[in-house]
Design a protein around this motif. Structure first.
Motif, short mmCIF file in Angstrom:
data_model
loop_
_atom_site.label_atom_id
_atom_site.label_comp_id
_atom_site.label_asym_id
_atom_site.label_seq_id
_atom_site.Cartn_x
_atom_site.Cartn_y
_atom_site.Cartn_z
N LYS A 113 -1.08 14.37 -1.98
CA LYS A 113 -2.24 14.10 -1.01
C LYS A 113 -1.83 13.70 0.37
N SER A 170 -4.78 5.88 4.18
CA SER A 170 -5.55 4.49 4.21
C SER A 170 -4.48 3.67 3.13
N GLY A 171 -3.79 4.16 2.30
CA GLY A 171 -3.09 3.32 1.34
C GLY A 171 -1.90 2.56 2.29
N TYR A 201 -3.41 -1.13 2.78
CA TYR A 201 -3.29 -1.78 1.59
C TYR A 201 -1.82 -2.35 1.43
N VAL A 240 0.61 -3.72 -4.57
CA VAL A 240 -0.38 -3.27 -3.90
C VAL A 240 -1.71 -3.29 -4.83
N SER A 241 -1.53 -2.66 -5.91
CA SER A 241 -2.92 -2.39 -6.67
C SER A 241 -3.50 -3.66 -6.93
N ALA A 265 -5.55 -4.73 -3.60
CA ALA A 265 -6.59 -3.80 -3.49
C ALA A 265 -7.65 -3.71 -4.30
N ARG A 320 -10.84 -5.20 0.36
CA ARG A 320 -11.29 -3.66 0.57
C ARG A 320 -12.46 -3.75 1.76
N GLU A 372 -6.63 10.15 3.77
CA GLU A 372 -6.27 10.00 2.59
C GLU A 372 -6.34 8.64 1.89
N GLY A 373 -6.45 8.81 0.36
CA GLY A 373 -6.71 7.35 -0.16
C GLY A 373 -7.32 7.48 -1.67
N ARG A 374 -7.92 6.59 -2.18
CA ARG A 374 -8.40 6.59 -3.50
C ARG A 374 -10.23 6.56 -3.35
N ASP A 375 -10.54 6.06 -2.38
CA ASP A 375 -12.11 5.79 -2.07
C ASP A 375 -12.57 6.37 -0.84
N ARG A 400 8.34 10.94 -7.46
CA ARG A 400 8.75 9.81 -7.13
C ARG A 400 10.49 9.78 -7.28
N ARG A 441 0.00 1.78 -11.92
CA ARG A 441 -0.82 1.87 -10.58
C ARG A 441 -2.21 2.88 -10.89
N ASP A 480 -5.78 1.40 -10.78
CA ASP A 480 -6.60 1.96 -9.48
C ASP A 480 -7.87 2.60 -9.90
N ARG A 540 -10.21 -0.49 -11.72
CA ARG A 540 -11.04 -1.52 -11.29
C ARG A 540 -12.33 -1.44 -11.06
O1 DC Z 1 -1.65 6.08 -1.61
P1 DC Z 1 -0.67 4.83 -1.96
O2 DC Z 1 -0.28 5.43 -3.37
O3 DC Z 1 0.19 4.85 -0.91
O4 DC Z 1 -1.78 3.51 -2.03
C1 DC Z 1 -1.21 2.38 -2.55
C2 DC Z 1 -2.02 1.64 -3.22
O5 DC Z 1 -3.26 1.20 -2.21
C3 DC Z 1 -2.53 2.38 -4.28
O6 DC Z 1 -2.25 2.02 -5.55
C4 DC Z 1 -4.25 1.42 -4.32
C5 DC Z 1 -4.49 1.23 -3.16
N1 DC Z 1 -5.19 2.01 -2.17
C6 DC Z 1 -6.74 1.93 -2.45
O7 DC Z 1 -7.26 1.14 -3.40
N2 DC Z 1 -7.75 2.57 -1.84
C7 DC Z 1 -7.22 3.64 -0.99
N3 DC Z 1 -8.21 4.15 -0.18
C8 DC Z 1 -5.91 3.61 -0.55
C9 DC Z 1 -4.98 3.02 -1.37
#
Ligand code: DC
Length: 216
Positions: A15, A33-34, A37, A97-98, A101, A107, A126-129, A155, A167, A171, A174
């Motif tokens: 992503k 955005s990761g 964190y 990091v998880s 986060a 957050r 880009e991110g998770r949320d 990876r 992770r 992620d 949670r």
């Molecule tokens: O995208 P990344 O794998 O570099 O992100 C690192 C960690 O940050 C991921 O394991 C969870 C957290 N993260 C998050 O909780 N919310 C986001 N919007 C982006 C990342």
């Protein structure tokens, strides 16, 4: 207020590369955005704070200033005056990091910094949320997926030691803003696609939603 394009997905789904290319095509700012964190995880590691000790992490958060800016169309993050650089992808940050986060206070701080970008520019974040929380109001949402095997392989090829399965589990499970493909998001499985093919799908999706593309 600018336009926000949200691109979410699990670790190593591609992503980040996709978001960067889409931002280039549109002339939008790309924000990972990761990295924010990770920047805080880097500080937690550097200060030798136990990431599982919530109170100690929150105390450190109080004493942490984030400067989130932009350089040549790419989001930057500086922590208490220091650019973490390569430190963002260190093994210790990957494994911490998880945990950090997952704390709602962490957050809250970083979501505010993420939302601030849209106040003065158009952004691909880009991110998770991003589609579920940060820019829940944007119509432009994507979820980039790939099979666990493909993600592990990517990876390894990058030479990065990353416990992706751990992770993912943390992620996605949670309580605070877990990773989800929100309703309305366009899901792209990148397992058998190259970067340009995924970028094309995203740009087509945006066009289908009526976003006129600057590059055309
Ligand atoms: O995208 P990344 O794998 O570099 O992100 C690192 C960690 O940050 C991921 O394991 C969870 C957290 N993260 C998050 O909780 N919310 C986001 N919007 C982006 C990342």
């Amino acid at each position: 207020m600018g336009i926000a394009i949200a691109i979410d997905g699990p670790a190593a789904s591609g992503k980040s590369s996709v978001a960067r290319r889409v931002a280039e095509e549109l002339g939008f700012v790309f924000v990972n955005s990761g990295a924010m964190y990770r920047a805080f995880a880097w500080r937690v590691v550097g200060k030798e704070v136990d990431a599982n000790n919530e109170q100690a992490v929150l105390d450190l958060l109080q004493a942490t200033q984030f400067e989130c800016g932009e350089e040549e169309g790419v989001g930057t993050v500086v922590v208490n005056g220091v650019d973490p650089g390569e430190g963002l992808t260190s093994d210790s940050v990957n494994s911490t990091v998880s945990a950090i986060a997952a704390y709602p206070e962490v957050r809250e701080r970083l979501v505010a910094a993420q939302r601030a970008y849209r106040e003065h520019c158009n952004v691909v974040m880009e991110g998770r949320d991003i589609g579920s929380v940060v820019f829940a109001d944007t119509p432009y949402k994507f979820y980039i997926d790939a099979s666990p095997e493909v993600r592990e392989r990517r990876r390894r090829e990058q030479g990065i030691v990353d416990s992706i399965a751990d992770r993912d589990r943390q992620d996605s499970s949670r309580k605070a803003s877990p990773l989800v493909a929100v309703e309305g998001a366009i899901v792209v499985d990148s397992s058998d696609l190259n970067l340009e093919e995924v970028v094309r799908e995203v740009l087509c999706g945006l066009k289908g939603q009526g976003l006129s593309l600057g590059a055309e």
